[in-house]
Design an enzyme around this catalytic site. Structure first.
Site, PDB file in Angstrom:
ATOM      1  CD  GLN A  53     -13.895  44.099   5.418  1.00  0.00           C
ATOM      2  OE1 GLN A  53     -13.752  42.896   5.603  1.00  0.00           O
ATOM      3  NE2 GLN A  53     -13.522  44.678   4.305  1.00  0.00           N
ATOM      4  CG  ASN A  54      -9.941  49.207   8.388  1.00  0.00           C
ATOM      5  OD1 ASN A  54      -9.806  48.015   8.098  1.00  0.00           O
ATOM      6  ND2 ASN A  54      -9.568  50.171   7.589  1.00  0.00           N
ATOM      7  CB  ILE A  55     -10.828  47.542  14.875  1.00  0.00           C
ATOM      8  CG1 ILE A  55      -9.347  47.173  14.630  1.00  0.00           C
ATOM      9  CG2 ILE A  55     -11.738  46.381  14.508  1.00  0.00           C
ATOM     10  CD1 ILE A  55      -8.807  46.185  15.627  1.00  0.00           C
ATOM     11  CB  CYS A 114     -18.900  38.946  37.024  1.00  0.00           C
ATOM     12  SG  CYS A 114     -18.458  39.372  35.353  1.00  0.00           S
ATOM     13  CG  HIS A 129     -14.935  43.183  11.183  1.00  0.00           C
ATOM     14  ND1 HIS A 129     -14.031  42.905  10.184  1.00  0.00           N
ATOM     15  CD2 HIS A 129     -16.042  42.466  10.861  1.00  0.00           C
ATOM     16  CE1 HIS A 129     -14.558  42.065   9.310  1.00  0.00           C
ATOM     17  NE2 HIS A 129     -15.782  41.787   9.691  1.00  0.00           N
TER      18      HIS A 129
HETATM   19  P1  NAD Z   1      -7.187  42.228   4.108  1.00  0.00           P
HETATM   20  O1  NAD Z   1      -5.923  42.268   4.891  1.00  0.00           O
HETATM   21  O2  NAD Z   1      -7.803  40.913   3.822  1.00  0.00           O
HETATM   22  O3  NAD Z   1      -6.962  42.967   2.697  1.00  0.00           O
HETATM   23  C1  NAD Z   1      -6.368  44.226   2.554  1.00  0.00           C
HETATM   24  C2  NAD Z   1      -6.220  44.524   1.074  1.00  0.00           C
HETATM   25  O4  NAD Z   1      -5.749  45.865   0.933  1.00  0.00           O
HETATM   26  C3  NAD Z   1      -5.230  43.610   0.364  1.00  0.00           C
HETATM   27  O5  NAD Z   1      -5.805  43.142  -0.847  1.00  0.00           O
HETATM   28  C4  NAD Z   1      -4.031  44.533   0.076  1.00  0.00           C
HETATM   29  O6  NAD Z   1      -3.378  44.187  -1.130  1.00  0.00           O
HETATM   30  C5  NAD Z   1      -4.706  45.890  -0.022  1.00  0.00           C
HETATM   31  N1  NAD Z   1      -3.862  47.032   0.325  1.00  0.00           N
HETATM   32  C6  NAD Z   1      -2.883  47.103   1.271  1.00  0.00           C
HETATM   33  N2  NAD Z   1      -2.398  48.366   1.334  1.00  0.00           N
HETATM   34  C7  NAD Z   1      -3.078  49.095   0.397  1.00  0.00           C
HETATM   35  C8  NAD Z   1      -3.049  50.453   0.008  1.00  0.00           C
HETATM   36  N3  NAD Z   1      -2.205  51.332   0.554  1.00  0.00           N
HETATM   37  N4  NAD Z   1      -3.894  50.874  -0.966  1.00  0.00           N
HETATM   38  C9  NAD Z   1      -4.765  50.007  -1.553  1.00  0.00           C
HETATM   39  N5  NAD Z   1      -4.830  48.694  -1.209  1.00  0.00           N
HETATM   40  C10 NAD Z   1      -4.018  48.256  -0.233  1.00  0.00           C
HETATM   41  O7  NAD Z   1      -8.191  43.216   4.851  1.00  0.00           O
HETATM   42  P2  NAD Z   1      -9.779  43.248   4.925  1.00  0.00           P
HETATM   43  O8  NAD Z   1     -10.362  42.970   3.588  1.00  0.00           O
HETATM   44  O9  NAD Z   1     -10.110  44.482   5.651  1.00  0.00           O
HETATM   45  O10 NAD Z   1     -10.213  42.031   5.837  1.00  0.00           O
HETATM   46  C11 NAD Z   1      -9.457  41.522   6.881  1.00  0.00           C
HETATM   47  C12 NAD Z   1      -9.781  41.931   8.294  1.00  0.00           C
HETATM   48  O11 NAD Z   1      -8.756  42.778   8.687  1.00  0.00           O
HETATM   49  C13 NAD Z   1     -10.967  42.732   8.631  1.00  0.00           C
HETATM   50  O12 NAD Z   1     -11.750  41.936   9.443  1.00  0.00           O
HETATM   51  C14 NAD Z   1     -10.449  43.907   9.503  1.00  0.00           C
HETATM   52  O13 NAD Z   1     -11.241  43.974  10.659  1.00  0.00           O
HETATM   53  C15 NAD Z   1      -9.111  43.493   9.868  1.00  0.00           C
HETATM   54  N6  NAD Z   1      -8.007  44.443  10.065  1.00  0.00           N
HETATM   55  C16 NAD Z   1      -8.207  45.741  10.374  1.00  0.00           C
HETATM   56  C17 NAD Z   1      -7.124  46.596  10.519  1.00  0.00           C
HETATM   57  C18 NAD Z   1      -7.372  48.041  10.881  1.00  0.00           C
HETATM   58  O14 NAD Z   1      -8.286  48.333  11.637  1.00  0.00           O
HETATM   59  N7  NAD Z   1      -6.599  48.948  10.334  1.00  0.00           N
HETATM   60  C19 NAD Z   1      -5.826  46.125  10.320  1.00  0.00           C
HETATM   61  C20 NAD Z   1      -5.657  44.765  10.014  1.00  0.00           C
HETATM   62  C21 NAD Z   1      -6.758  43.944   9.884  1.00  0.00           C
END
Ligand code: NAD
Length: 266
Positions: free
Chosen positions: A108-110, A163, A126
């Protein structure tokens, strides 16, 4: 490692065995896998949405309504994303792919940190921070082009040269559909998976939070590595509530140990 209790060591062993005996394992990752690279997650204590409320900054509607404001936020977040480096958790996942023990990473990370760590099959459900498109004619722009435009087009935010429609990073905003190919592939892989390794996701963002259910329905097993509990913990075979940057390398180490024990002595 002293900080790990016996119970966690046992779980690491279980996770290693599950992966080693799997045929179609995949990983599903979320923002948590990148927090140890200095990128805050969304919902944690330092979460991005605490500083930049979703309604004002994270929706397609907000970008269309006020592109300059959207890009102001993007400029604050982006440098941190661009300079981030993969951490041991990303590297362990890349190593699992090299060992042919996971077939793909669905993320889900970007931030592209999985690719930077060496993972090859990565489905970015995403989108990615490294591509930019016009919201009108879909013309694509590089990061460097957008940087240049940001300096010149401060009042409007960067606009398309053909555009004059606002540009958007090719990340999925709230109110937008998800990329079809990636979603199709992710669902197919989740159905086929005998093991899904879930890392650093609160499993609260739809429709990705449904992927583990596809795996469970087909009798696949879940391993969850997350520092906080999730609503699927009770359905998982192994749950390790710890940092992924610590746990994933230990799982790889344990797999190597198990493999060497299995090798016949000649
Ligand atoms: P989320 O923020 O909902 O959940 C992250 C989870 O990871 C939390 O439960 C947290 O407790 C846990 N966590 C944090 N640090 C940790 C670690 N070091 N080890 C293990 N667990 C850890 O994130 P999600 O489920 O990915 O969904 C939210 C949205 O966030 C997605 O759509 C994503 O696109 C976006 N997002 C992406 C980035 C990125 O690209 N790095 C950063 C922020 C948000």
């Amino acid at each position: 490692m002293k900080i790990l209790r016996i119970i966690e060591k046992k779980k690491i062993h279980q996770a290693a065995e599950l992966l080693l005996n799997s045929k179609e394992a995949i990983a599903l990752t979320g923002a948590g896998v990148s927090t140890e690279s200095g990128i805050p997650d969304f919902r944690g204590e330092d979460g991005i949405w605490k500083k930049f409320p979703i309604e004002t900054f994270g929706t397609l509607e907000s970008l269309l309504k006020n592109p300059a404001k959207f890009w102001e936020m993007a400029q604050k977040i982006a440098p941190n994303l661009f300079k981030a480096k993969p951490n041991p958790g990303h590297c362990a996942l890349a190593e699992l792919e090299k060992m042919d023990l996971i077939k793909a990473v669905i993320t889900q990370n970007i931030d592209e940190l999985h690719q930077k760590a060496g993972s090859i099959i990565v489905y970015e459900v995403h989108g990615s921070i490294n591509r930019f498109n016009c919201l009108g004619c879909k013309a694509s722009y590089t990061k460097e082009q957008v940087y240049r435009k940001l300096k010149k087009e401060k009042k409007t935010g960067p606009q398309c040269e053909f555009c004059a429609t606002p540009l958007k990073p090719s990340v999925v905003l709230f109110g937008e559909g998800l990329p079809r190919f990636e979603i199709f592939q992710s669902q197919a892989l989740a159905k086929k998976a005998d093991v899904m390794l879930i890392v650093g996701s609160s499993l609260s963002v739809a429709p990705i939070c449904d992927l583990p259910l596809y795996t469970l329905r087909e009798k696949g097993k879940l391993i969850i590595v997350n520092d906080q509990p999730t609503h699927l913990d009770e359905k998982a075979e192994v749950v390790i509530n710890h940092k992924s940057g610590t746990i994933l390398p230990l799982i790889v180490e344990e797999i190597k140990k198990l493999k060497s024990e299995q090798e016949p002595i000649v």
